[in-house]
Structure formats: C-alpha cells, structure tokens
Write a protein that holds these residues in place. Sequence first.
Motif, PDB file in Angstrom:
ATOM      1  N   UNK A 460       0.818  -1.216   0.000  1.00  0.00           N
ATOM      2  CA  UNK A 460       0.000   0.000   0.000  1.00  0.00           C
ATOM      3  C   UNK A 460       0.852   1.266   0.000  1.00  0.00           C
ATOM      4  N   UNK A 461       2.151   1.118  -0.358  1.00  0.00           N
ATOM      5  CA  UNK A 461       3.029   2.278  -0.435  1.00  0.00           C
ATOM      6  C   UNK A 461       3.375   2.879   0.912  1.00  0.00           C
ATOM      7  N   UNK A 462       3.369   2.062   1.974  1.00  0.00           N
ATOM      8  CA  UNK A 462       3.620   2.536   3.331  1.00  0.00           C
ATOM      9  C   UNK A 462       4.809   1.788   3.934  1.00  0.00           C
ATOM     10  N   UNK A 463       5.367   2.329   5.015  1.00  0.00           N
ATOM     11  CA  UNK A 463       6.501   1.683   5.683  1.00  0.00           C
ATOM     12  C   UNK A 463       6.676   2.291   7.061  1.00  0.00           C
ATOM     13  N   UNK A 464       7.545   1.699   7.857  1.00  0.00           N
ATOM     14  CA  UNK A 464       7.946   2.262   9.149  1.00  0.00           C
ATOM     15  C   UNK A 464       9.461   2.339   9.196  1.00  0.00           C
ATOM     16  N   UNK A 465       9.969   3.362   9.855  1.00  0.00           N
ATOM     17  CA  UNK A 465      11.400   3.669   9.809  1.00  0.00           C
ATOM     18  C   UNK A 465      12.128   3.135  11.040  1.00  0.00           C
ATOM     19  N   UNK A 466      11.938   1.849  11.314  1.00  0.00           N
ATOM     20  CA  UNK A 466      12.688   1.183  12.389  1.00  0.00           C
ATOM     21  C   UNK A 466      12.684  -0.309  12.111  1.00  0.00           C
ATOM     22  N   UNK A 467      13.478  -1.045  12.856  1.00  0.00           N
ATOM     23  CA  UNK A 467      13.514  -2.486  12.674  1.00  0.00           C
ATOM     24  C   UNK A 467      12.205  -3.137  13.088  1.00  0.00           C
ATOM     25  N   UNK A 468      12.001  -4.343  12.613  1.00  0.00           N
ATOM     26  CA  UNK A 468      10.807  -5.103  12.991  1.00  0.00           C
ATOM     27  C   UNK A 468      11.009  -5.831  14.313  1.00  0.00           C
ATOM     28  N   UNK A 469      12.264  -6.177  14.626  1.00  0.00           N
ATOM     29  CA  UNK A 469      12.476  -6.928  15.863  1.00  0.00           C
ATOM     30  C   UNK A 469      13.886  -6.863  16.370  1.00  0.00           C
ATOM     31  N   UNK A 470      14.027  -7.054  17.662  1.00  0.00           N
ATOM     32  CA  UNK A 470      15.320  -7.077  18.349  1.00  0.00           C
ATOM     33  C   UNK A 470      15.312  -8.205  19.366  1.00  0.00           C
ATOM     34  N   UNK A 471      16.491  -8.616  19.793  1.00  0.00           N
ATOM     35  CA  UNK A 471      16.584  -9.587  20.867  1.00  0.00           C
ATOM     36  C   UNK A 471      16.294  -8.942  22.208  1.00  0.00           C
ATOM     37  N   UNK A 472      16.051  -9.759  23.221  1.00  0.00           N
ATOM     38  CA  UNK A 472      15.773  -9.277  24.577  1.00  0.00           C
ATOM     39  C   UNK A 472      16.599 -10.087  25.561  1.00  0.00           C
ATOM     40  N   UNK A 473      17.276  -9.411  26.465  1.00  0.00           N
ATOM     41  CA  UNK A 473      18.111 -10.091  27.442  1.00  0.00           C
ATOM     42  C   UNK A 473      17.320 -10.664  28.606  1.00  0.00           C
ATOM     43  N   UNK A 474      17.998 -11.508  29.389  1.00  0.00           N
ATOM     44  CA  UNK A 474      17.373 -12.053  30.604  1.00  0.00           C
ATOM     45  C   UNK A 474      17.813 -11.172  31.770  1.00  0.00           C
ATOM     46  N   UNK A 475      16.912 -10.307  32.212  1.00  0.00           N
ATOM     47  CA  UNK A 475      17.231  -9.344  33.257  1.00  0.00           C
ATOM     48  C   UNK A 475      18.499  -8.565  32.888  1.00  0.00           C
ATOM     49  N   UNK A 476      18.542  -8.148  31.630  1.00  0.00           N
ATOM     50  CA  UNK A 476      19.653  -7.341  31.117  1.00  0.00           C
ATOM     51  C   UNK A 476      19.044  -6.271  30.213  1.00  0.00           C
ATOM     52  N   UNK A 477      19.670  -5.995  29.084  1.00  0.00           N
ATOM     53  CA  UNK A 477      19.142  -4.970  28.188  1.00  0.00           C
ATOM     54  C   UNK A 477      17.890  -5.464  27.482  1.00  0.00           C
ATOM     55  N   UNK A 478      16.892  -4.592  27.380  1.00  0.00           N
ATOM     56  CA  UNK A 478      15.676  -4.952  26.657  1.00  0.00           C
ATOM     57  C   UNK A 478      15.943  -5.020  25.160  1.00  0.00           C
ATOM     58  N   UNK A 479      17.043  -4.421  24.704  1.00  0.00           N
ATOM     59  CA  UNK A 479      17.480  -4.541  23.307  1.00  0.00           C
ATOM     60  C   UNK A 479      18.786  -5.307  23.293  1.00  0.00           C
ATOM     61  N   UNK A 480      18.747  -6.534  22.795  1.00  0.00           N
ATOM     62  CA  UNK A 480      19.915  -7.405  22.851  1.00  0.00           C
ATOM     63  C   UNK A 480      20.191  -7.999  21.477  1.00  0.00           C
ATOM     64  N   UNK A 481      21.467  -8.025  21.091  1.00  0.00           N
ATOM     65  CA  UNK A 481      21.869  -8.701  19.858  1.00  0.00           C
ATOM     66  C   UNK A 481      22.434 -10.073  20.207  1.00  0.00           C
ATOM     67  N   UNK A 482      23.002 -10.731  19.203  1.00  0.00           N
ATOM     68  CA  UNK A 482      23.269 -10.204  17.860  1.00  0.00           C
ATOM     69  C   UNK A 482      22.118 -10.373  16.881  1.00  0.00           C
ATOM     70  N   UNK A 483      21.080 -11.119  17.243  1.00  0.00           N
ATOM     71  CA  UNK A 483      19.976 -11.341  16.321  1.00  0.00           C
ATOM     72  C   UNK A 483      19.133 -10.075  16.205  1.00  0.00           C
ATOM     73  N   UNK A 484      18.532  -9.877  15.037  1.00  0.00           N
ATOM     74  CA  UNK A 484      17.618  -8.764  14.834  1.00  0.00           C
ATOM     75  C   UNK A 484      16.751  -9.071  13.627  1.00  0.00           C
ATOM     76  N   UNK A 485      15.710  -8.270  13.441  1.00  0.00           N
ATOM     77  CA  UNK A 485      14.837  -8.413  12.278  1.00  0.00           C
ATOM     78  C   UNK A 485      14.731  -7.044  11.627  1.00  0.00           C
ATOM     79  N   UNK A 486      15.353  -6.893  10.462  1.00  0.00           N
ATOM     80  CA  UNK A 486      15.305  -5.654   9.694  1.00  0.00           C
ATOM     81  C   UNK A 486      15.719  -5.964   8.270  1.00  0.00           C
ATOM     82  N   UNK A 487      15.384  -5.091   7.344  1.00  0.00           N
ATOM     83  CA  UNK A 487      15.717  -5.392   5.955  1.00  0.00           C
ATOM     84  C   UNK A 487      17.054  -4.802   5.540  1.00  0.00           C
ATOM     85  N   UNK A 488      17.531  -3.785   6.220  1.00  0.00           N
ATOM     86  CA  UNK A 488      18.818  -3.191   5.873  1.00  0.00           C
ATOM     87  C   UNK A 488      19.953  -4.049   6.428  1.00  0.00           C
ATOM     88  N   UNK A 489      20.986  -4.223   5.642  1.00  0.00           N
ATOM     89  CA  UNK A 489      22.167  -4.964   6.070  1.00  0.00           C
ATOM     90  C   UNK A 489      23.369  -4.054   5.893  1.00  0.00           C
TER      91      UNK A 489
END
Length: 597
Positions: A460-489
Amino acid sequence: MNTAEKLTALRAEMKKRRLAAYIVPTDDFHGSEYVGDYFKAREYLSGFTGSAGTLLVMPERALLWTDGRYFLQAESQLSGSGIELMKSGQPGVPTLPAYLGEELSQGDVIGFDGRTVTGAFVEELREKTDKKQITFYGKRDLVDLIWEDRPPLSAEPVWELEISYAGLTREDKIQKVREKMEEYGADAFLVTALDEVAWLLNLRGGDVKHTPVFLSYLFLTKRRAILCAQRKAFSEEICRELQRAGVTLLAYESIEEMVSSLPEGHRILVDERKVNYRLLQAVSKGVEKVNRPSPIALMKAVKTPKEIAHIRSAHVKDGVAVTRFLYWLKTHVGKETITEMGAAQKLEEFRAEREGYLEPSFSPIIAYGAHAASPHYEATPETDAVIRPEGLCLADTGGHYSEGTTDITRTIVLGEVTAEEKRAFTLVLKGHLRFGAAKFLEGVCGQNLDILARQPLWENGLDYNHGTGHGVGYLLSVHEGPQNVRWRIGKEMDCVSLEEGMILSNEPGLYMAGKFGIRHENLVLVRKGEKTECGQFMYLEPLTMVPFDKEAIDTTLMTAEELGLLNTYHKKVYETLAPYLAGEELAWLEKATAPLW
C-alpha cells in the motif's frame, strides 16, 4: 549555560588544541545503548534527549545525526539551538565520517573522548579522511572541562542472580568462553560490554537506568579472570564468591594497565565494534589483535531451559498487569482526568502488584493521539497530554521481573476512530500476524523474515522507519543482539541465524506525522519444529499474553487465515490469563478475546 553558550565553551577548548572537529556520541566507555547520567554529554550539549545520536561540533557549524525513531523528537528539541539535524539513512544525508571526509582540510585534527568511541568507528573515520592525512586526538574528554556539576560515576550495589534463574554457574560460563578463546587461538579476551560481563558472572547492578548492569570490564586469560569494577559496589559475600570462582576484583580504572601488560607474542580477542579506541590503543604493538565478534553475545542470546521457563512465567505476570491496565484505561477515560504520565504510573502500579517485579525495562511510552507519530516519544511535564475518550493511544512498556524481561506494545482504542486509523491499525496487525506465524528453515536470519511484517504496508506504499524486531536479554538490556529483524544490512548489522532459545520482538508500526501512530508488539521465542528431508524447520512461540484491541480492526482487509491466527492467539491469551482475573476484568477479557469472524 544554554546550548549556544555550551558550544562556545567547547569550541574554546577545541581551539586550544587546534581541533577542526569534535565528536560527542551517545556512549559510555562500554558502547552501551543506554547510559548513566555521567555519560550524557551529547544530551548536555545539545538538549536532545533521545537514546541514539551523535553530535559533531566544528568552529562554525554543529550537526546531530540520529535515526528514524527520533526525527520528530530531534526536530523539536533542536529547534533554535543552531544545531542542524542530519537524518541518518535518508537520501542525500551522508554519514558522519563521509561528511568529515568532504568538509575537512588537509592535515586537520578530529577530537573525541577515546573511551566513548569504538575502534570500528575510528577506523571508518580513517577510511573516509585518509586522503587528507587527518589525525585523531582522543586523550581528553573536553566536555568534562566545561560541564559544571557533572553527575558522578554511578556505583550502585551489585547483586547475585541465583543459579536457579541463570541455569549455568559463572564457572560453567567462563569455561565455555575459554573454549572459544582456544578455538580462536587467543591468549586473552577483553570483555567491555556491560551486559556481557553481567551475564558471564551471574551478577546484576544498577548503574544504568532500567538496565541492571554495573560499570565493569573483564580481562580473561587461560588461567586468570580479572574483573575491573568499583569495589564499593560489591558486598563482602559477593567478593568471596567471585574469589571462589577464580575471579580477581581490581579497580575500574586499572583496565588499561591490564591490557597494556599483555606480553609481546600473545594474541588478544577483541570485538572492535564494541571495544573503545583508547583500550585498543593500549594494546602493545607486539600483541596481535584477534578482531572477532564476542562469543558471549551469542551465548547469552540463546536462553537456557531454566531461563525460558522463568521467562514464560514473567510474561504471564506481565500479561495480567497490562490486561488490567487496558481494562482500567478503557473504562475510566473521560470519567476522570488521565494524562500520559498518569497512565504510565497506573500501569507501573499494576506491575508492582505482581510478585517478583523489580522495575521498568525502559522508560514507558504512553503516547496519545499525534504524540504516537514519534516512535520513541516520552511524555514530560511540558508535553503530558490529557487522554480523551476518542482516537488511539499507543502504550509501549516493559518490566524486569526476577523471572525475566518483558517488552510489549498495544495500540488502544479510546473512542471513535477514523477510517484511516482503522485501515492503518489493520495493515500493521496483518504484518504482525504474518511474521508471528513464520515457519522457516534453520539457518534463516531475521533479515530473511522482515518482509513478512512489512509486506501489507509495502503493498500500500507505506513503511515504518525502524527495525521489525530485536533480541531481549534475561534481566539485562531490553534490546539485545546479535539477532535482529530488519531489511537493511550493513557493517553494524550482521546476518545472524535464528537459533532455538533466542527471543525476538515482533513490532511493525505505522506513523502519520501530526495524526497518529500505531505499533503492535509481542515477544516471541524461537523454537524447533518438524524436521523433514528438507531440513530442520523453526517457528515462533508467542510469549506476550495480552489481547489486541479488536475495535479498530477492519475485517474486510483481513484474510480468513489472518483472522484464524488472531483468534488462535486470543484463545491462548484467555486460557493463560483467566485464572488470574475475576469479576468485571475477567468478563472484559472474555469479550476482548472472543473470536472475530
């Protein structure tokens, strides 16, 4: 001092050292995503409070780079400051290194605090400016010279994460890391990422808001494990436990001496994307650097069976709290004055009632109406809007529990919504459901799956300007790598295969400036499914248990398969949460999760 006065003072210090440019990133000495108050130099100078951004100060210009999550916020907060906004990733906007490569003159000097930029970043600077024989000055933190009443370094108490939660002892983890060192041919390993040190030693702290880590480095050899941290943050009992595990505690500032003392002929494992420039400079010339991704990152991304069991429990508790909040907000809006900050406080109260709750996992985003068009909006006393019985409210929040970390977004209907809002709500939900239903072969990366979430919008010619997904730590950072979901490499975005035990967020969105914002987010667990002659198939198990608001769904835009996915999820939500609710809340949940055809 106001922003202009601060920049003038900084330029005076630059002039003393003949610097043509000075870079102020959003970083501590460890490359952390979120930083303690002591390290908020970029925020102090610019007034921009977003969690990501880099300020460049030159004699006549000042520019700030940030990503799409913060464009609207940065435009507002930089207004009148004289600082130009550079929208990273947009057409015609150069990277900071490329910009300097074009703007600087032959023989100029670039300055920065060498502890707050990574070796990889400086190497990129070198590549873009090498033709002009640019040199670097990283010895001094110039902001410290002008920052009056700078907050001190945090040294909050360090505490033990019990083995019943962690699943592996610190001795087990250290042994696994040493095996990797042996595989890489490394005699030593410099660990600088705070979440990696905390995970490896089964310790947590409070030196970064909403991220239970502590300021520290770990220098690991084949026989020694040296923790460089602030001694006053450790109890005698924890010191004894570390000693039993063969870990020696030294002063936080002693890390450079430890690194520089490694004898010639040795090999040291470093991840130059994470290790700061000054520490890399401290490595003796006769010591070979083995530049590879930290093996700890992947180890902690794959949760242990005990961690997974606890995480499921945390999400049940969180689901009860958030569901009660949704019921409260939808039944109280318009009957009493509720602001964005007041709603966030109410949700915090619901979470605090759950056993094992510790604190938020990030600053809550309760964004009403047009405020939600800024993906990382955070209400302040100046912007705190009254929530009215009309339109949409986006609630992106999370919690740290003894059993793990949560992160959830729901877009809530508070009254009449427009056809445009319903269409947007539904398109985003379609992408969320398609991604959540993904079935894929082992070895697939998040980049391979990103299109599942975006396709209903892209069509529909639309998009969002952020990743679709990130990893989550166990009682650590809510944003954790190395895995992620995004189209840019790119250089900083490795394609990491999704392994069983990894956690991902599933959070497509759509943001219409001046109107509204929509995001639907669940956390999901990567699981092994069937194995056929074609290989091992994987799937995603939803961890988040909270209903989506059916009042904004346009069913004419959804396929029968998508409606079935939603109904199946809602059935699971009801079965999971019903035992913990009663009365009107239970009746509301039953209605909220009833099948939609």
